[in-house]
Write a protein that holds these residues in place. Structure first.
Motif, PDB file in Angstrom:
ATOM      1  N   GLY A 135       5.354  20.446   0.186  1.00 62.21           N
ATOM      2  CA  GLY A 135       4.192  19.572   0.097  1.00 62.21           C
ATOM      3  C   GLY A 135       3.135  20.044  -0.876  1.00 62.21           C
ATOM      4  N   ASP A 136       3.460  21.045  -1.709  1.00 62.94           N
ATOM      5  CA  ASP A 136       2.521  21.557  -2.713  1.00 62.94           C
ATOM      6  C   ASP A 136       2.479  20.577  -3.892  1.00 62.94           C
ATOM      7  N   ALA A 137       1.317  19.978  -4.135  1.00 54.36           N
ATOM      8  CA  ALA A 137       1.199  18.960  -5.182  1.00 54.36           C
ATOM      9  C   ALA A 137       1.558  19.497  -6.556  1.00 54.36           C
ATOM     10  N   THR A 138       1.152  20.743  -6.870  1.00 54.91           N
ATOM     11  CA  THR A 138       1.448  21.322  -8.181  1.00 54.91           C
ATOM     12  C   THR A 138       2.949  21.462  -8.387  1.00 54.91           C
ATOM     13  N   LYS A 139       3.634  21.920  -7.343  1.00 54.23           N
ATOM     14  CA  LYS A 139       5.085  22.065  -7.445  1.00 54.23           C
ATOM     15  C   LYS A 139       5.757  20.702  -7.588  1.00 54.23           C
ATOM     16  N   ILE A 140       5.270  19.721  -6.833  1.00 52.61           N
ATOM     17  CA  ILE A 140       5.850  18.379  -6.933  1.00 52.61           C
ATOM     18  C   ILE A 140       5.685  17.835  -8.346  1.00 52.61           C
ATOM     19  N   LEU A 141       4.492  17.997  -8.907  1.00 54.75           N
ATOM     20  CA  LEU A 141       4.228  17.498 -10.262  1.00 54.75           C
ATOM     21  C   LEU A 141       5.070  18.214 -11.302  1.00 54.75           C
ATOM     22  N   SER A 142       5.441  19.463 -11.030  1.00 57.90           N
ATOM     23  CA  SER A 142       6.266  20.194 -11.997  1.00 57.90           C
ATOM     24  C   SER A 142       7.673  19.621 -12.103  1.00 57.90           C
ATOM     25  N   SER A 143       8.053  18.756 -11.155  1.00 59.33           N
ATOM     26  CA  SER A 143       9.366  18.111 -11.201  1.00 59.33           C
ATOM     27  C   SER A 143       9.332  16.809 -12.004  1.00 59.33           C
ATOM     28  N   ALA A 144       8.130  16.469 -12.511  1.00 61.45           N
ATOM     29  CA  ALA A 144       7.896  15.209 -13.237  1.00 61.45           C
ATOM     30  C   ALA A 144       7.880  14.008 -12.305  1.00 61.45           C
ATOM     31  N   MET A 145       7.862  14.270 -10.985  1.00 65.17           N
ATOM     32  CA  MET A 145       7.688  13.189 -10.020  1.00 65.17           C
ATOM     33  C   MET A 145       6.211  13.075  -9.675  1.00 65.17           C
ATOM     34  N   GLY A 146       5.815  11.919  -9.177  1.00 63.65           N
ATOM     35  CA  GLY A 146       4.429  11.694  -8.838  1.00 63.65           C
ATOM     36  C   GLY A 146       4.079  12.194  -7.449  1.00 63.65           C
ATOM     37  N   VAL A 147       2.790  12.195  -7.154  1.00 62.54           N
ATOM     38  CA  VAL A 147       2.276  12.590  -5.840  1.00 62.54           C
ATOM     39  C   VAL A 147       1.517  11.407  -5.262  1.00 62.54           C
ATOM     40  N   ARG A 148       1.829  11.062  -4.052  1.00 60.81           N
ATOM     41  CA  ARG A 148       1.162   9.936  -3.409  1.00 60.81           C
ATOM     42  C   ARG A 148      -0.307  10.239  -3.165  1.00 60.81           C
ATOM     43  N   ASP A 149      -1.134   9.196  -3.319  1.00 61.80           N
ATOM     44  CA  ASP A 149      -2.545   9.347  -2.983  1.00 61.80           C
ATOM     45  C   ASP A 149      -2.688   9.477  -1.472  1.00 61.80           C
ATOM     46  N   ALA A 150      -3.652  10.275  -1.057  1.00 62.80           N
ATOM     47  CA  ALA A 150      -3.915  10.418   0.374  1.00 62.80           C
ATOM     48  C   ALA A 150      -4.431   9.094   0.924  1.00 62.80           C
ATOM     49  N   ALA A 151      -4.087   8.820   2.162  1.00 62.29           N
ATOM     50  CA  ALA A 151      -4.531   7.570   2.786  1.00 62.29           C
ATOM     51  C   ALA A 151      -6.039   7.579   2.955  1.00 62.29           C
ATOM     52  N   HIS A 152      -6.682   6.466   2.720  1.00 64.25           N
ATOM     53  CA  HIS A 152      -8.121   6.322   2.901  1.00 64.25           C
ATOM     54  C   HIS A 152      -8.377   5.447   4.128  1.00 64.25           C
ATOM     55  N   PRO A 153      -9.535   5.618   4.736  1.00 62.33           N
ATOM     56  CA  PRO A 153      -9.836   4.778   5.904  1.00 62.33           C
ATOM     57  C   PRO A 153      -9.694   3.286   5.609  1.00 62.33           C
ATOM     58  N   SER A 154      -9.986   2.900   4.356  1.00 59.05           N
ATOM     59  CA  SER A 154      -9.900   1.481   4.010  1.00 59.05           C
ATOM     60  C   SER A 154      -8.462   0.976   4.001  1.00 59.05           C
ATOM     61  N   ASP A 155      -7.497   1.926   3.961  1.00 64.10           N
ATOM     62  CA  ASP A 155      -6.096   1.531   3.976  1.00 64.10           C
ATOM     63  C   ASP A 155      -5.612   1.186   5.380  1.00 64.10           C
ATOM     64  N   LEU A 156      -6.376   1.583   6.390  1.00 70.17           N
ATOM     65  CA  LEU A 156      -5.971   1.324   7.767  1.00 70.17           C
ATOM     66  C   LEU A 156      -6.061  -0.172   8.065  1.00 70.17           C
ATOM     67  N   PRO A 157      -5.207  -0.677   8.957  1.00 71.10           N
ATOM     68  CA  PRO A 157      -5.279  -2.101   9.298  1.00 71.10           C
ATOM     69  C   PRO A 157      -6.575  -2.435  10.021  1.00 71.10           C
ATOM     70  N   ALA A 158      -6.967  -3.689   9.932  1.00 69.28           N
ATOM     71  CA  ALA A 158      -8.212  -4.138  10.550  1.00 69.28           C
ATOM     72  C   ALA A 158      -8.077  -4.238  12.066  1.00 69.28           C
ATOM     73  N   GLN A 159      -9.212  -4.380  12.722  1.00 72.82           N
ATOM     74  CA  GLN A 159      -9.238  -4.561  14.178  1.00 72.82           C
ATOM     75  C   GLN A 159      -8.721  -5.952  14.535  1.00 72.82           C
ATOM     76  N   PRO A 160      -7.792  -6.058  15.464  1.00 70.05           N
ATOM     77  CA  PRO A 160      -7.329  -7.381  15.904  1.00 70.05           C
ATOM     78  C   PRO A 160      -8.485  -8.182  16.504  1.00 70.05           C
ATOM     79  N   GLN A 161      -8.561  -9.443  16.122  1.00 73.60           N
ATOM     80  CA  GLN A 161      -9.645 -10.305  16.574  1.00 73.60           C
ATOM     81  C   GLN A 161      -9.164 -11.319  17.603  1.00 73.60           C
ATOM     82  N   ASP A 162     -10.129 -11.822  18.372  1.00 71.75           N
ATOM     83  CA  ASP A 162      -9.908 -12.882  19.363  1.00 71.75           C
ATOM     84  C   ASP A 162      -8.771 -12.566  20.345  1.00 71.75           C
ATOM     85  N   PRO A 163      -8.768 -11.381  20.962  1.00 69.09           N
ATOM     86  CA  PRO A 163      -7.758 -11.124  21.984  1.00 69.09           C
ATOM     87  C   PRO A 163      -7.998 -12.018  23.197  1.00 69.09           C
TER      88      PRO A 163
END
Length: 207
Positions: free
Chosen positions: A95-123
């Motif tokens: 999981g070392d980003a530097t090592k991953i990048l040395s393979s010429a593969m990309g590194v996923r961006d860390a999840a942000h709170p805005s990526d989380l699904p919204a609160q279900p409405q009208d239960p």
């Protein structure tokens, strides 16, 4: 006075070829039409030409479709191989980003709170068709992978929630409840980024 009807715009190329052969045959030796213009030889020539180029085009289409199938199969093999290689890189890099990048593969961006699904409405919760059943439903959440439903028995929702149930649709039938007991229900949406906020709790006495 009667008018000739061809309907050429409604004919496919094979239908035009067939019609051409029929017309040529019908007009050959026909005393009603002794000086065809164009000549029947000319009609035969353009019909033969159309049939030849049509057959050549059909062959090209078949060859193209075959080539695309071969390409798609090769593409899938490539994706499988590199997906396996990515798993190896993930494991070997720890999981070392530097090592991953040395393979010429990309590194996923860390999840942000805005990526989380919204609160279900009208239960909302209603009585089910049978004793000890409640029907729980809510508005669907965009971008969700699934929903987690929790249940709490009691007169208020201050106790420990439990009985996690995972569903993919925005509704669930809760069975096996004790008739005459009040139940509280809440739901949250989850996706690859994690779990979104819980909905407002709703309650109903089981029938």
């Amino acid at each position: 006075m009667a008018q000739v009807k061809l309907n050429l715009k409604d004919l496919t190329v094979p239908e035009k070829i067939q019609m051409g052969r029929q017309v040529i045959t019908a007009m050959t030796g026909n005393s009603n039409f002794v000086t065809p213009n164009p000549t029947l030889a000319a009609l035969t020539a353009v019909t033969d030409q159309l049939e030849t180029v049509f057959n050549a085009a059909q062959l090209k289409k078949l060859q193209w479709a075959t080539a695309v199938d071969v390409q798609n199969a090769s593409d899938k093999l490539w994706e499988t191989a590199f997906t396996q290689e990515a798993s190896y890189v993930q494991s070997a890099s720890g999981g070392d980003a530097t090592k991953i990048l040395s393979s010429a593969m990309g590194v996923r961006d860390a999840a942000h709170p805005s990526d989380l699904p919204a609160q279900p409405q009208d239960p909302a919760v209603t009585e089910g068709d049978n004793d000890g059943e409640l029907d729980f439903h809510w508005d669907g959440v965009k971008g969700k992978t699934a929903y987690v439903v929790q249940i709490l028995a009691g007169e208020n929702p201050s106790g420990a929630w439990g009985s996690d149930k995972t569903v993919t649709k925005s509704k669930i039938e809760i069975t096996g409840l004790v008739s005459g007991t009040r139940y509280w229900l809440r739901v949250c949406a989850v996706n690859a980024a994690g779990q979104g906020p819980w909905s407002n709790p709703v309650s109903k006495i089981a029938p």
